[in-house]
Design an enzyme around this catalytic site. Structure first.
Site, PDB file in Angstrom:
ATOM      1  N   ASN A  12       0.869  -1.174   0.000  1.00  0.00           N
ATOM      2  CA  ASN A  12       0.000   0.000   0.000  1.00  0.00           C
ATOM      3  C   ASN A  12       0.906   1.224   0.000  1.00  0.00           C
ATOM      4  OD1 ASN A  12      -1.723   2.076   0.581  1.00  0.00           O
ATOM      5  ND2 ASN A  12      -2.713   1.088   2.331  1.00  0.00           N
ATOM      6  N   LYS A  19       3.024   0.760   3.256  1.00  0.00           N
ATOM      7  CA  LYS A  19       2.679  -0.314   4.196  1.00  0.00           C
ATOM      8  C   LYS A  19       2.884  -1.621   3.445  1.00  0.00           C
ATOM      9  CE  LYS A  19      -1.028   1.899   6.766  1.00  0.00           C
ATOM     10  NZ  LYS A  19      -2.459   2.055   6.741  1.00  0.00           N
ATOM     11  N   ARG A  92      -2.617  -1.971  -3.397  1.00  0.00           N
ATOM     12  CA  ARG A  92      -3.771  -1.098  -3.212  1.00  0.00           C
ATOM     13  C   ARG A  92      -3.611   0.070  -4.184  1.00  0.00           C
ATOM     14  NH1 ARG A  92      -4.699   3.616   1.016  1.00  0.00           N
ATOM     15  NH2 ARG A  92      -6.903   3.985   0.595  1.00  0.00           N
ATOM     16  N   HIS A 181     -12.455   3.921   0.020  1.00  0.00           N
ATOM     17  CA  HIS A 181     -12.530   2.948   1.125  1.00  0.00           C
ATOM     18  C   HIS A 181     -13.291   1.687   0.701  1.00  0.00           C
ATOM     19  CE1 HIS A 181     -12.267   6.306   4.420  1.00  0.00           C
ATOM     20  NE2 HIS A 181     -11.069   5.823   4.146  1.00  0.00           N
ATOM     21  N   GLY A 211     -12.249   6.568  10.298  1.00  0.00           N
ATOM     22  CA  GLY A 211     -10.842   6.593  10.702  1.00  0.00           C
ATOM     23  C   GLY A 211     -10.391   8.033  10.582  1.00  0.00           C
ATOM     24  N   ASN A 212      -9.141   8.218  10.155  1.00  0.00           N
ATOM     25  CA  ASN A 212      -8.734   9.593   9.872  1.00  0.00           C
ATOM     26  C   ASN A 212      -9.528  10.114   8.679  1.00  0.00           C
ATOM     27  OD1 ASN A 212      -7.237  11.695  10.767  1.00  0.00           O
ATOM     28  ND2 ASN A 212      -5.347  10.497  10.749  1.00  0.00           N
ATOM     29  N   ARG A 242     -10.293  16.663   7.206  1.00  0.00           N
ATOM     30  CA  ARG A 242     -11.054  17.086   6.006  1.00  0.00           C
ATOM     31  C   ARG A 242     -12.438  17.571   6.402  1.00  0.00           C
ATOM     32  NH1 ARG A 242     -10.083  11.572   2.835  1.00  0.00           N
ATOM     33  NH2 ARG A 242      -8.245  11.179   4.096  1.00  0.00           N
ATOM     34  N   GLY A 332     -10.615   3.061  12.674  1.00  0.00           N
ATOM     35  CA  GLY A 332     -10.039   3.308  14.010  1.00  0.00           C
ATOM     36  C   GLY A 332     -11.046   3.848  15.011  1.00  0.00           C
ATOM     37  N   ILE A 333     -11.886   4.783  14.585  1.00  0.00           N
ATOM     38  CA  ILE A 333     -12.898   5.349  15.485  1.00  0.00           C
ATOM     39  C   ILE A 333     -14.081   4.392  15.607  1.00  0.00           C
ATOM     40  CG2 ILE A 333     -14.518   7.272  15.817  1.00  0.00           C
ATOM     41  CD1 ILE A 333     -12.479   9.065  14.316  1.00  0.00           C
ATOM     42  N   GLY A 334     -14.554   3.891  14.475  1.00  0.00           N
ATOM     43  CA  GLY A 334     -15.718   3.002  14.478  1.00  0.00           C
ATOM     44  C   GLY A 334     -15.478   1.719  15.260  1.00  0.00           C
ATOM     45  N   GLU A 386      -8.555  -4.512   5.401  1.00  0.00           N
ATOM     46  CA  GLU A 386      -8.414  -4.162   3.983  1.00  0.00           C
ATOM     47  C   GLU A 386      -7.292  -4.956   3.316  1.00  0.00           C
ATOM     48  OE1 GLU A 386      -8.518  -0.146   5.676  1.00  0.00           O
ATOM     49  OE2 GLU A 386      -9.201   0.483   3.697  1.00  0.00           O
TER      50      GLU A 386
HETATM   51  P1  AMP Z   1      -7.536   4.960  11.247  1.00  0.00           P
HETATM   52  O1  AMP Z   1      -7.341   6.037  10.228  1.00  0.00           O
HETATM   53  O2  AMP Z   1      -8.554   3.934  10.834  1.00  0.00           O
HETATM   54  O3  AMP Z   1      -6.256   4.350  11.741  1.00  0.00           O
HETATM   55  O4  AMP Z   1      -8.198   5.672  12.535  1.00  0.00           O
HETATM   56  C1  AMP Z   1      -7.552   6.711  13.223  1.00  0.00           C
HETATM   57  C2  AMP Z   1      -8.539   7.324  14.220  1.00  0.00           C
HETATM   58  O5  AMP Z   1      -9.001   6.311  15.124  1.00  0.00           O
HETATM   59  C3  AMP Z   1      -7.943   8.443  15.073  1.00  0.00           C
HETATM   60  O6  AMP Z   1      -8.855   9.527  15.135  1.00  0.00           O
HETATM   61  C4  AMP Z   1      -7.838   7.796  16.428  1.00  0.00           C
HETATM   62  O7  AMP Z   1      -7.956   8.735  17.456  1.00  0.00           O
HETATM   63  C5  AMP Z   1      -9.038   6.885  16.414  1.00  0.00           C
HETATM   64  N1  AMP Z   1      -8.970   5.893  17.488  1.00  0.00           N
HETATM   65  C6  AMP Z   1      -8.117   4.852  17.601  1.00  0.00           C
HETATM   66  N2  AMP Z   1      -8.323   4.214  18.797  1.00  0.00           N
HETATM   67  C7  AMP Z   1      -9.330   4.877  19.430  1.00  0.00           C
HETATM   68  C8  AMP Z   1     -10.017   4.733  20.680  1.00  0.00           C
HETATM   69  N3  AMP Z   1      -9.690   3.760  21.535  1.00  0.00           N
HETATM   70  N4  AMP Z   1     -10.993   5.614  20.988  1.00  0.00           N
HETATM   71  C9  AMP Z   1     -11.318   6.600  20.132  1.00  0.00           C
HETATM   72  N5  AMP Z   1     -10.721   6.789  18.936  1.00  0.00           N
HETATM   73  C10 AMP Z   1      -9.743   5.947  18.588  1.00  0.00           C
END
Ligand code: AMP
Length: 399
Positions: A12, A19, A92, A181, A211-212, A242, A332-334, A386
């Site tokens: 990726n 990655k 990817r 995504h 996520g981000n 964004r 990450g958030i979900g 993914e």
């Molecule tokens: P990703 O881009 O999928 O890696 O997600 C990154 C996001 O996930 C960032 O905003 C992180 O703060 C959030 N995140 C990761 N772990 C947690 C957690 N335990 N609680 C809340 N947000 C999280």
């Protein structure tokens, strides 16, 4: 070192990062994975994990994708048994335009099509192409496969993917919604069908990848019918940095009345907005949750806006998909933020979604499962994979 091959090398390549992972397509087993960061700078670094051991090293100054790929090959050379079981390289690729509704075995025509799409993804597709070229040199005997972020959304109907602009902009320049995504939405929606014990083609699902970058997909009878990201990954939900949706006349207002350049506006909307822009603190959801708890009003506002926009999209997509089989949270958030999930679902009570707070609090760190009360429509948190999707799709092309 495990030897449960065959394995796929998944790459990726981002604009300044790579990655990489070796993945068994049948099981998802990942005996080796790593990350190259800060390409083209003086502080490039490479970290990887194999046999439970984490190893860090630095890159030569201003290393590019080709040099980084050479280092990755050197690492793989230390794991001869694994390397010997590689049967394909899966890449990817962010933007496949309208050329690709599924993954493709890479040949010169595929490379040209990815190249043609580069003007719509100027940060990503050229990096993906650099990775492909380097991997072709490093692994000349292995099939190279492109797996596109956009492919999952090629089933969108015209009424959903077109903007209400002069039709000629679509015909002449491909101006339309593409969606991104896709591999994540594909993985979690199929996983949801399994968890629901239902045929995928019968499922009506809404998946929120948070996520981000954040996007949400409406899936009706197993086909993607709408999504929040658009011509670029800027449209839709509030994201880490964004803006997502806003009045389309704002960029010209900022340029003509406020004196920003087009480049400034682009940078503000992509890099200085979203959670970061509203809070003035951070794009990191964890930090905002912590600050909001301490009473920081801007952090709270950022989280409120993030959840509110998501609630609006879920409501809209519930209207689109018909009777909902499940709402899915991932990214990450979900996957990890019980706070965001609870705040969102509690605003959907009148639409039949009721969270089970105890289940919700437990669901994090790669766990997947239901987080709803028995009388509720299903709400699932699913850890996305993914890279595994890329490995599975690439394996189809291995000899
Ligand atoms: P990703 O881009 O999928 O890696 O997600 C990154 C996001 O996930 C960032 O905003 C992180 O703060 C959030 N995140 C990761 N772990 C947690 C957690 N335990 N609680 C809340 N947000 C999280």
């Amino acid at each position: 070192m495990s030897t449960n091959g065959p394995y796929i090398l998944v790459l990726n390549c981002g604009s300044s990062s790579i990655k990489f992972a070796i993945i068994a397509p049948s099981t998802g087993e990942t005996p080796l994975k790593g990350l190259v960061e800060n390409l083209f700078t003086a502080s490039g670094r490479l970290t990887y994990e194999a046999q439970g051991e984490k190893i860090k090293s630095t890159l030569p100054a201003k290393a590019d994708h080709t040099q980084a790929l050479q280092l990755i090959v050197e690492i793989l050379n230390q794991f001869k048994q694994l390397k010997g079981q590689l049967v394909a390289v899966g890449h990817r690729v962010v933007h496949g335009g309208e050329f690709f509704a599924e993954s493709a075995l890479i040949n010169e025509a595929v490379i040209q099509a990815i190249h043609k799409t580069s003007n719509m993804a100027p940060l990503h597709n050229p990096a993906n192409l650099a990775g492909i070229r380097s991997a072709q040199l490093a692994f000349p005997l292995l099939p190279q496969v492109a797996v596109f972020d956009t492919a999952f959304f090629q089933t969108l109907p015209k009424e959903a993917f077109l903007y209400a602009l002069p039709y000629s902009l679509y015909e002449a320049h491909g101006v339309r919604k593409y969606g991104f995504h896709g591999t994540s939405h594909y993985f979690v929606s199929h996983k949801a069908a399994q968890m629901l014990n239902k045929e995928y083609e019968e499922c009506n699902l809404i998946s929120a990848h948070l996520g981000n970058g954040c996007s949400i997909a409406a899936i009706k009878h197993g086909r993607a019918v709408d999504t929040s990201m658009g011509f670029t990954p800027l449209e839709g939900l509030v994201m880490g940095t964004r803006s997502g949706d806003m009045d389309p006349s704002l960029p010209s207002y900022m340029i003509e009345q406020l004196g920003y350049s087009a480049a400034d506006v682009n940078s503000i909307l992509n890099k200085e907005s979203g959670l970061k822009g509203i809070s003035g603190l951070s794009n990191d959801c964890r930090e905002l949750e912590a600050q909001a708890k301490l009473g920081n009003e801007q952090a709270q506002l950022a989280l409120d806006m993030f959840c509110y926009r998501l609630v609006k999209y879920i409501g809209a997509y519930m209207a689109v998909v018909g009777t909902l089989d499940a709402l899915i949270f991932t990214g990450g958030i979900g996957e990890n933020s019980a706070y965001v999930r609870s705040k969102v679902v509690s605003q959907l009570y009148h639409l039949g979604l009721v969270i089970d707070e105890a289940l919700n609090d437990e669901m994090r760190f790669g766990r997947s499962g239901g987080i709803h009360q028995p009388a509720s429509l299903p709400v699932l948190a699913i850890a996305t994979k993914e890279e595994w999707v890329i490995a599975q799709d690439s394996a189809r092309f291995a000899k």
